[in-house]
Design a protein around this motif. Sequence first.
Motif, PDB file in Angstrom:
ATOM      1  N   ASP A  16      51.180  66.650  26.824  1.00 24.51           N
ATOM      2  CA  ASP A  16      50.989  68.117  26.937  1.00 24.51           C
ATOM      3  C   ASP A  16      51.948  68.957  27.492  1.00 24.51           C
ATOM      4  OD1 ASP A  16      48.624  67.837  25.762  1.00 24.51           O
ATOM      5  OD2 ASP A  16      47.311  67.576  27.570  1.00 24.51           O
ATOM      6  N   GLU A  17      52.912  68.104  28.393  1.00 24.16           N
ATOM      7  CA  GLU A  17      53.847  68.935  29.084  1.00 24.16           C
ATOM      8  C   GLU A  17      55.116  69.360  28.309  1.00 24.16           C
ATOM      9  OE1 GLU A  17      56.801  65.617  31.101  1.00 24.16           O
ATOM     10  OE2 GLU A  17      54.640  64.807  30.897  1.00 24.16           O
ATOM     11  N   VAL A  18      55.147  68.907  27.102  1.00 24.84           N
ATOM     12  CA  VAL A  18      55.934  69.430  26.041  1.00 24.84           C
ATOM     13  C   VAL A  18      56.092  71.092  25.958  1.00 24.84           C
ATOM     14  CG1 VAL A  18      56.806  67.478  25.190  1.00 24.84           C
ATOM     15  CG2 VAL A  18      54.956  68.893  23.852  1.00 24.84           C
ATOM     16  N   PHE A  19      54.857  71.370  26.069  1.00 23.01           N
ATOM     17  CA  PHE A  19      54.366  72.975  25.618  1.00 23.01           C
ATOM     18  C   PHE A  19      54.422  73.691  27.081  1.00 23.01           C
ATOM     19  CE2 PHE A  19      52.178  70.516  22.646  1.00 23.01           C
ATOM     20  CZ  PHE A  19      52.436  71.235  21.382  1.00 23.01           C
ATOM     21  N   THR A  20      54.385  72.917  28.241  1.00 23.09           N
ATOM     22  CA  THR A  20      54.523  73.708  29.606  1.00 23.09           C
ATOM     23  C   THR A  20      55.343  73.781  30.346  1.00 23.09           C
ATOM     24  OG1 THR A  20      53.102  71.850  30.440  1.00 23.09           O
ATOM     25  CG2 THR A  20      51.761  73.339  29.429  1.00 23.09           C
ATOM     26  N   THR A  21      56.329  72.463  30.478  1.00 24.59           N
ATOM     27  CA  THR A  21      57.265  72.218  31.691  1.00 24.59           C
ATOM     28  C   THR A  21      58.422  71.569  30.911  1.00 24.59           C
ATOM     29  OG1 THR A  21      55.215  71.247  32.885  1.00 24.59           O
ATOM     30  CG2 THR A  21      57.652  70.837  33.598  1.00 24.59           C
ATOM     31  N   PRO A  22      59.601  72.378  31.302  1.00 26.37           N
ATOM     32  CA  PRO A  22      60.889  72.076  30.401  1.00 26.37           C
ATOM     33  C   PRO A  22      61.268  70.703  31.187  1.00 26.37           C
ATOM     34  CG  PRO A  22      60.824  74.225  31.165  1.00 26.37           C
ATOM     35  CD  PRO A  22      59.603  73.671  31.595  1.00 26.37           C
ATOM     36  N   ALA A  55      70.375  70.113  21.408  1.00 26.22           N
ATOM     37  CA  ALA A  55      69.764  69.591  22.460  1.00 26.22           C
ATOM     38  C   ALA A  55      68.633  70.654  22.810  1.00 26.22           C
ATOM     39  CB  ALA A  55      70.878  69.722  23.695  1.00 26.22           C
ATOM     40  N   SER A  56      67.404  70.115  23.254  1.00 29.32           N
ATOM     41  CA  SER A  56      66.510  71.074  23.590  1.00 29.32           C
ATOM     42  C   SER A  56      66.521  71.416  24.911  1.00 29.32           C
ATOM     43  CB  SER A  56      64.960  70.519  23.293  1.00 29.32           C
ATOM     44  OG  SER A  56      65.055  69.100  24.365  1.00 29.32           O
ATOM     45  N   SER A  57      66.004  72.721  25.125  1.00 27.50           N
ATOM     46  CA  SER A  57      66.231  73.259  26.605  1.00 27.50           C
ATOM     47  C   SER A  57      64.843  74.436  26.736  1.00 27.50           C
ATOM     48  CB  SER A  57      67.336  74.097  26.796  1.00 27.50           C
ATOM     49  OG  SER A  57      67.622  75.266  25.803  1.00 27.50           O
ATOM     50  N   GLY A  58      64.845  74.785  27.977  1.00 27.75           N
ATOM     51  CA  GLY A  58      63.454  75.647  28.303  1.00 27.75           C
ATOM     52  C   GLY A  58      62.134  75.017  27.525  1.00 27.75           C
ATOM     53  N   LEU A  59      61.223  76.122  26.833  1.00 31.13           N
ATOM     54  CA  LEU A  59      60.256  75.829  26.277  1.00 31.13           C
ATOM     55  C   LEU A  59      60.348  75.847  25.062  1.00 31.13           C
ATOM     56  CD1 LEU A  59      57.519  77.340  28.910  1.00 31.13           C
ATOM     57  CD2 LEU A  59      58.173  74.753  28.516  1.00 31.13           C
ATOM     58  N   GLU A 100      59.980  77.197  21.293  1.00 27.71           N
ATOM     59  CA  GLU A 100      59.677  78.505  20.532  1.00 27.71           C
ATOM     60  C   GLU A 100      59.965  78.478  18.888  1.00 27.71           C
ATOM     61  OE1 GLU A 100      62.708  81.132  22.106  1.00 27.71           O
ATOM     62  OE2 GLU A 100      61.474  81.385  23.970  1.00 27.71           O
ATOM     63  N   GLY A 101      59.175  79.333  18.255  1.00 18.14           N
ATOM     64  CA  GLY A 101      59.336  79.493  16.651  1.00 18.14           C
ATOM     65  C   GLY A 101      58.945  78.230  16.020  1.00 18.14           C
ATOM     66  N   ARG A 102      59.990  77.671  15.001  1.00 15.17           N
ATOM     67  CA  ARG A 102      59.697  76.666  14.181  1.00 15.17           C
ATOM     68  C   ARG A 102      59.388  75.253  15.095  1.00 15.17           C
ATOM     69  NH1 ARG A 102      56.790  74.362  10.841  1.00 15.17           N
ATOM     70  NH2 ARG A 102      57.503  72.697   9.549  1.00 15.17           N
ATOM     71  N   GLU A 103      60.308  75.309  16.182  1.00 13.40           N
ATOM     72  CA  GLU A 103      59.967  73.914  16.946  1.00 13.40           C
ATOM     73  C   GLU A 103      58.702  73.970  17.414  1.00 13.40           C
ATOM     74  OE1 GLU A 103      62.224  72.125  21.090  1.00 13.40           O
ATOM     75  OE2 GLU A 103      62.783  74.171  20.109  1.00 13.40           O
ATOM     76  N   LYS A 104      58.202  75.117  17.799  1.00 15.47           N
ATOM     77  CA  LYS A 104      56.970  74.982  18.596  1.00 15.47           C
ATOM     78  C   LYS A 104      55.847  74.650  17.392  1.00 15.47           C
ATOM     79  CE  LYS A 104      53.766  77.911  21.482  1.00 15.47           C
ATOM     80  NZ  LYS A 104      53.673  79.053  22.107  1.00 15.47           N
ATOM     81  N   GLU A 105      56.276  75.249  16.407  1.00 16.69           N
ATOM     82  CA  GLU A 105      55.174  75.065  15.127  1.00 16.69           C
ATOM     83  C   GLU A 105      55.041  73.532  14.947  1.00 16.69           C
ATOM     84  OE1 GLU A 105      56.019  77.077  11.941  1.00 16.69           O
ATOM     85  OE2 GLU A 105      55.837  79.196  12.908  1.00 16.69           O
ATOM     86  N   ILE A 106      56.149  72.756  14.848  1.00 13.94           N
ATOM     87  CA  ILE A 106      56.264  71.429  14.761  1.00 13.94           C
ATOM     88  C   ILE A 106      55.444  70.590  15.799  1.00 13.94           C
ATOM     89  CG2 ILE A 106      57.808  69.297  14.567  1.00 13.94           C
ATOM     90  CD1 ILE A 106      59.996  71.287  13.093  1.00 13.94           C
ATOM     91  N   LEU A 107      55.530  70.909  17.018  1.00 14.28           N
ATOM     92  CA  LEU A 107      55.004  70.327  18.172  1.00 14.28           C
ATOM     93  C   LEU A 107      53.512  70.516  17.975  1.00 14.28           C
ATOM     94  CD1 LEU A 107      57.937  70.920  20.615  1.00 14.28           C
ATOM     95  CD2 LEU A 107      57.164  68.547  19.792  1.00 14.28           C
ATOM     96  N   GLU A 108      53.144  71.734  17.769  1.00 17.98           N
ATOM     97  CA  GLU A 108      51.584  72.044  17.847  1.00 17.98           C
ATOM     98  C   GLU A 108      50.808  71.372  16.696  1.00 17.98           C
ATOM     99  OE1 GLU A 108      51.733  76.295  17.308  1.00 17.98           O
ATOM    100  OE2 GLU A 108      51.510  76.784  19.334  1.00 17.98           O
ATOM    101  N   GLY A 109      51.549  70.968  15.497  1.00 12.14           N
ATOM    102  CA  GLY A 109      51.004  70.009  14.587  1.00 12.14           C
ATOM    103  C   GLY A 109      50.932  68.775  15.122  1.00 12.14           C
ATOM    104  N   LEU A 110      51.402  68.131  16.082  1.00  5.23           N
ATOM    105  CA  LEU A 110      51.128  66.936  16.828  1.00  5.23           C
ATOM    106  C   LEU A 110      50.488  67.005  18.064  1.00  5.23           C
ATOM    107  CD1 LEU A 110      54.991  65.710  16.258  1.00  5.23           C
ATOM    108  CD2 LEU A 110      52.943  65.053  14.900  1.00  5.23           C
TER     109      LEU A 110
END
Length: 618
Positions: A405-411, A383-387, A389-399
């Motif tokens: 946009d809220e996936v990067f700014t708002t839990p 389950a995802s939580s918070g904002l 980080e790490g590899r998860e953030k890299e995957i999302l940045e590729g998309l």
Amino acid sequence: MTIRIAPSLLIPCILAPVLAFSGLILSPGIAGAEEPVWQHATAMIGEPKYPEGFARFDYVNPDAPKGGTLKLAEEGTFDSFNPVLAKGELAAGLNLVFDTLMKSSEDEVSSSYGLLAEGISFPDDISKVTFRLRADARWADGEPVTAEDVVFSFDKAKELNPLQANYYAHVVSAEKTAEREVTFLFDEDNNRELPQILGQILVLPKHWWEGTDKDGNARDISRTTLEPVMGSGPYRIASFKPGSTIRYELREDYWGKDLNVNVGQHNFGAIEYVYFTDANVEFEAFRAGTVDFRQENSASKWATAYDFPAVQNGDIKREKIKNPLRAVGIMQAMVPNMRREKFQDVRVRRALNFAFDFEDLNHNLAFDALARVDSYFWGTELASSGLPEGREKEILEGLKGKIPDEVFTTPYTNPVGGDPQKARANLRQALTLFQDAGYELKSGRLVNATTGEPFEIEILLSSPSLERSVLPYVASLKKIGIDARIRTVDASQYTNRVRSFDYDMIWNVWGQSLNPGNEQAGYWGSVSKDREGSRNYAGISDPAVDELIRMVIFAQTREEKTAAVKALDRVLLANHYVVPLFYSDAVKVAYSKSLAHPEELPYYGLGFPEVWWMSDAN
């Protein structure tokens, strides 16, 4: 892994036994470009717990008595014994009649051991998988289980069942490659899940289905049937009344009764199902002792309705068991159908969540016994939580640019209600979102500002028992001018309407394993949006979601899979495809004192009915 879970009043039930495990990580150590290397088991995380030649699973009682009749209840009806088709209402318990190639253990997250198959082999690139059948595997008529039977079962499942066709989309063929060997060829490499899910195929007798019935009529596997079907499993259909009752009896001549994967299991001499059209009548049958086992799906009923004499004097036992939920991620939700234009605006879908007051419902109907679901993999490490980080953030940045946009700014959080002030604030926010989406309040009705068409929702339900939990939601929607109404239909009509996506909104629950895989495409992938019978109930068709699903399926390490799953979870949540509901952290069961189970149940399951027994069996 796919885990089938049925929606219910307040706490949905885990179907017992839990079927159709999939989506697991295989260790590609079974190599062999020329000579296959046979293994007795597959483990998706680490190594199999049980070595080759093991005596039994640890959680069974090898001395459990055999005999007695287990009486169970089902809500609804049935009109078919054909396990292949995605049509008709399949009889409960039909899995008792059939064996699969492999069998999962309930004290491991993702290991399977040979049942009909004594060995499994696949190359390092996982371009195919081969199963070797046991020489002594037999159908109930004494005929051997053959490679032709397996090929027939696979071909018919893919041909006649849209859900299976989607599930096996990358399996291009099944071929007999030796006298007792079947090889499945894949159209892509390194899909680590495919060998495991193929081990779960329900194997059917080709010669029986291509034969004739007692009246000389040719059987037709493409049609529903109420002729008792034949299998290779531990039970046979002994008697039935269409739509009402069905009785299975243990086969004395079951070929696999002494296999290590079956020791201490299949202990009831007979298992009977009685169907009820009314949940209250079903409960009264349990109170009266005509039903032996009940999984209670209402928190309020669990708290208030079990003070009858049979409980007080010990004739009925009650337990809260966490085991089945230890490896199950839950998303239980109200699901708007985006095939309807009015639900295609994300602001509309988000507004629908603001109208749901979980805290009020939990307090007034469930005695504060439930928790709000806030992830598609709720209750697990995925389950995802918070904002991010790490590899998860890299995957999302590729998309970026393809996802909110809220996936990067708002839990992600659900609206919080529970008192009149918060409820009013949430409804105001819902109305603001509707207005932003082009709606307005006119004479107390929410209408499209351009066309004047009123916003209406029909919530399709499968059981009157769900209405109690949905009525407060309907009342909230009416406060912002939405003409919301409940339509509860019988089992057959509900099934047909859901299969053809003929609904505004339904109540559904998805069960997830700790190793999601190919089934995700059937839940949220574009490929399944218009495939009749798929479980893409929301009608999701999003290239970013599709890309994330492939990352989940083809993840090469546990770390990569976890990151991809969490990223997928965030994107699904940020698109507000569903209105998350609630769940409990334990399964509540009540049962006759004549039933018994091992002191230690399997770590990840109830073991019901497989490892339970009748304590007074003769």
